[in-house]
Design an enzyme around this catalytic site. Structure first.
Site, short mmCIF file in Angstrom:
data_model
loop_
_atom_site.label_atom_id
_atom_site.label_comp_id
_atom_site.label_asym_id
_atom_site.label_seq_id
_atom_site.Cartn_x
_atom_site.Cartn_y
_atom_site.Cartn_z
N THR B 164 0.88 -1.19 0.00
CA THR B 164 0.00 0.00 0.00
C THR B 164 0.91 1.23 0.00
O THR B 164 1.37 1.64 -1.05
CB THR B 164 -0.96 0.01 1.21
OG1 THR B 164 -0.21 -0.16 2.41
CG2 THR B 164 -2.00 -1.08 1.08
N LYS B 187 3.76 -6.89 4.20
CA LYS B 187 3.54 -5.49 3.84
C LYS B 187 3.11 -4.76 5.11
O LYS B 187 2.58 -5.37 6.06
CB LYS B 187 2.49 -5.34 2.75
CG LYS B 187 1.08 -5.74 3.08
CD LYS B 187 0.24 -4.80 3.88
CE LYS B 187 0.29 -3.39 3.38
NZ LYS B 187 -0.58 -2.51 4.26
N THR B 198 0.50 -4.68 12.59
CA THR B 198 -0.42 -4.20 11.58
C THR B 198 0.00 -4.43 10.16
O THR B 198 0.57 -3.57 9.52
CB THR B 198 -0.59 -2.71 11.72
OG1 THR B 198 -0.82 -2.47 13.07
CG2 THR B 198 -1.75 -2.26 10.90
N GLU B 278 6.18 4.60 7.28
CA GLU B 278 5.78 5.91 6.74
C GLU B 278 6.56 7.05 7.39
O GLU B 278 6.55 7.21 8.61
CB GLU B 278 4.28 6.13 6.98
CG GLU B 278 3.43 5.24 6.09
CD GLU B 278 1.95 5.27 6.47
OE1 GLU B 278 1.63 5.85 7.50
OE2 GLU B 278 1.16 4.70 5.70
N ASN B 397 0.22 10.97 6.47
CA ASN B 397 -1.01 10.53 7.14
C ASN B 397 -2.09 11.59 7.23
O ASN B 397 -3.19 11.31 7.70
CB ASN B 397 -0.67 9.98 8.52
CG ASN B 397 -0.03 8.61 8.39
OD1 ASN B 397 -0.65 7.70 7.86
ND2 ASN B 397 1.21 8.50 8.81
N SER B 402 -7.69 11.18 0.99
CA SER B 402 -8.13 12.17 0.01
C SER B 402 -7.18 12.22 -1.18
O SER B 402 -6.32 11.38 -1.35
CB SER B 402 -8.23 13.54 0.68
OG SER B 402 -7.14 13.77 1.52
#
Lengths: 402, 402
Positions: B164, B187, B198, B278, B397, B402
């Site tokens: 992702t 992943k 997670t 991230e 994040n 969006s």
């Protein structure tokens, strides 16, 4: 949030109550020359007091000192410094706190107000780990006694002198129709979290009350105000909230009225702390309803309020309600996943565990954001105040000590 | 961290074990046209399997499905999609998962590999709250069976298709000298936290083992690897780690050897997840020693690893050790505040609860950061992998959906 009687204003603080004088000066503790030393003096006739302190196992020297002092249930003065937390400074740091109280007691006694070190609470805030510049601090203590003033100016000067990364001073004053007052000042912009929202706060009142009554009123108030403010999940080493009563009004309030008045002042100060938190761009209230108990609602709301993914989404004005579901699902409380509902700004975005029509289009561009979650298992509710997680927060906190 | 025998490489994944084929394709689930559908097929002769799933109370449909399927202790295939988590989608979402498994069973059976839907695990990852585009997904399932391949290519294609916000695929393969293999892919870049970091992860082996042996090896491995990776304290709705054994090597390993090999693969994948988290600019290992128990050490290390003020300080390369003390002091474990020591990069910054000389000058400009904390009350130790809290994290994040 409160049902107090009386008028609440933000233009006055600790000196709104009769019997109190305060001061704030620049003693040279901060390198930038800004005000860094505050004093609150209770001139009586009563000296009852109560305190609530950080639950952090690593407690700063002034916390250890003030907890000890408060065991007597009486205080004549509170001396507070910004520019250094005096935390993680070991026995020498504790001696510094002790010397500060001793010195203030001597100065006050010389000045005609017979005081022992054991009647003085000490509060410190700033960087953890460094010793305080004691020469500057003690000279400041000698000086500040001469600056003590009542009315608006003394309290406001004190409120300025306790600021660290705060951008504005925080004060609140409540004038009760029965002729007594409660005033308070607070500081705190980072390390704001549960078990006291990491801060220094002094609340004064001229009501006639015992230390037991004050203790009850203070715990009632902090558990419903500062304990429900959670900016970054970090609990400081220095959290201190003190309540001092002078009895100068000659009026004895009911416990219920005292509880309500102290809560009103603390709640307003908590609101001011949220609005001035480090890097804040959104003021967020997370309300959890439909919980089995109020405690469960607090726990669930706090888990959501602390979630980095929820907080960054709010910073981006992104109605990413799935993150609220993912967050609340980790709370150790009863819930019914298929009956959880969420709304943003009063608009349903998730109903019975599934997305509501138009959920991705809810406008979150406002500064004040309401997140409401219903757990679907009971009738209890509670709210936590928090903020978004912004670039400003990262910026401010990645360069604090350097 | 591990004492496994054999050579570990990152150039192969799930298809390094004999008896497995895999594939990854772009099925049109992601709007950007990138690969989004993966399949791992166990061609036997054995089909023993075990799984570990998210502890989040809000579980995605594929988690509910796969947990149910795994109760049999056997799996023939795993189908995974990125581009949508199929979480918070209610009964219709569960039907989508069911249909996916049914359709794959039909296609595999037509293709000559008699399979029931109850032998197929389903994993999904992506945005929470939206239904999956089932037309594209089912067409993709029909197609992907024709792409199945062994060797390096099949596993690598699958590893790409489950990404992702990951920037690189994560694979690890261990070749045991006794002639059997363990391979894995994973992943996960955000929502990385305890009780499985997670993520989706599929581990394969050609060893001969029962589902009970696999279950023990998998729980042993995940509790020491993924459970000790905590990027942002957020636990996803979709965490799934599966272990499938084909028995194709004909070799039965000891439980100890199997435990060590599965842990080695999972530990390496956890390391790759940390490195690609991230917004990461620092890879941080927080080690707590001197704790009363290993569990206490894990809890204390996790509290530090999650602290926003510690993480922002590390982003700023700021040796603000006071924040480490303030953080660890909130951990619900035994500690002796006056005996806590901290070092950064092996250099003492706090000794017996007080700052060490030169503590503010420690160089934290490196990418790999070691934070070591000694609680002073026991002999147990544990480490948690985490990252800093950076502008990149906030950026990524605040605009995900969006």
């Amino acid at each position: 949030m409160t049902a107090q009687s009386g008028v609440l204003v933000r233009t006055q603080g600790v000196t709104c109550a009769a019997g109190f004088r305060a001061a704030g000066i620049a003693a040279g503790i901060k390198a930038n020359g800004k005000p860094d030393l505050a004093l609150v003096l209770n001139e009586g006739p009563d000296h009852a007091a109560a305190g609530v302190f950080t639950t952090n196992k690593v407690k700063a020297a002034p916390v250890l000192w003030s907890q000890q002092v408060l065991s007597s249930g009486a205080l004549r003065a509170v001396v507070l410094n910004s520019g250094g937390a005096n935390a993680c400074t070991g026995a020498p740091g504790f001696q510094d706190t002790h010397r500060t109280a001793e010195h203030l007691a001597d100065v006050l006694s010389d000045w005609g107000s017979e005081t022992g070190a054991g009647e003085i609470a000490v509060c410190s805030t700033g960087l953890i780990g460094d010793r305080l510049p004691m020469d500057a601090l003690l000279a400041g203590v000698t000086e500040i006694v001469h600056e003590l003033a009542g009315g608006i100016s003394g309290g406001t000067d004190a409120a300025y002198a306790i600021m660290t990364t705060d951008t504005v001073p925080k004060q609140a004053a409540l004038h009760h129709p029965d002729g007594w007052n409660v005033g308070g000042m607070a500081k705190g912009a980072g390390m704001l979290a549960p078990s006291l929202a990491t801060m220094l706060c002094v609340v004064t009142t001229d009501v006639v009350a015992t230390s037991e009554q004050l203790d009850r009123a203070l715990r009632h108030a902090t558990s419903r105000s500062f304990d429900r403010l959670d900016v970054d999940g970090a609990t400081s080493t220095n959290d201190t909230v003190l309540l001092l009563a002078s009895g100068a009004s000659g009026v004895a309030a009911t416990q219920e009225d005292l509880d309500a008045a102290v809560l009103a002042v603390c709640d307003d100060l908590a609101d001011q702390l949220m609005a001035d938190a480090e890097g804040v761009t959104k003021r967020v209230t997370v309300t959890v309803r439909g919980a089995r108990s109020e405690d469960d609602a607090v726990v669930a709301a706090r888990v959501i309020a602390r979630d980095s993914l929820v907080k960054t989404a709010l910073f981006g004005s992104d109605p990413n309600w799935g993150r609220v579901l993912a967050a609340v699902g980790t709370a150790p409380v009863d819930m019914e996943p298929d009956r959880i509902s969420v709304s943003f700004q009063g608009r349903p975005v998730c109903v019975d565990g599934m997305g509501a029509p138009g959920a991705r289009e809810v406008d979150l561009s406002a500064t004040d954001i309401a997140v409401d979650v219903h757990l679907g298992v009971g009738d209890a509710a509670a709210a936590i105040r928090t903020t978004d997680l912004s670039h400003g927060y990262v910026e401010e906190n990645s360069a604090y000590s350097s």
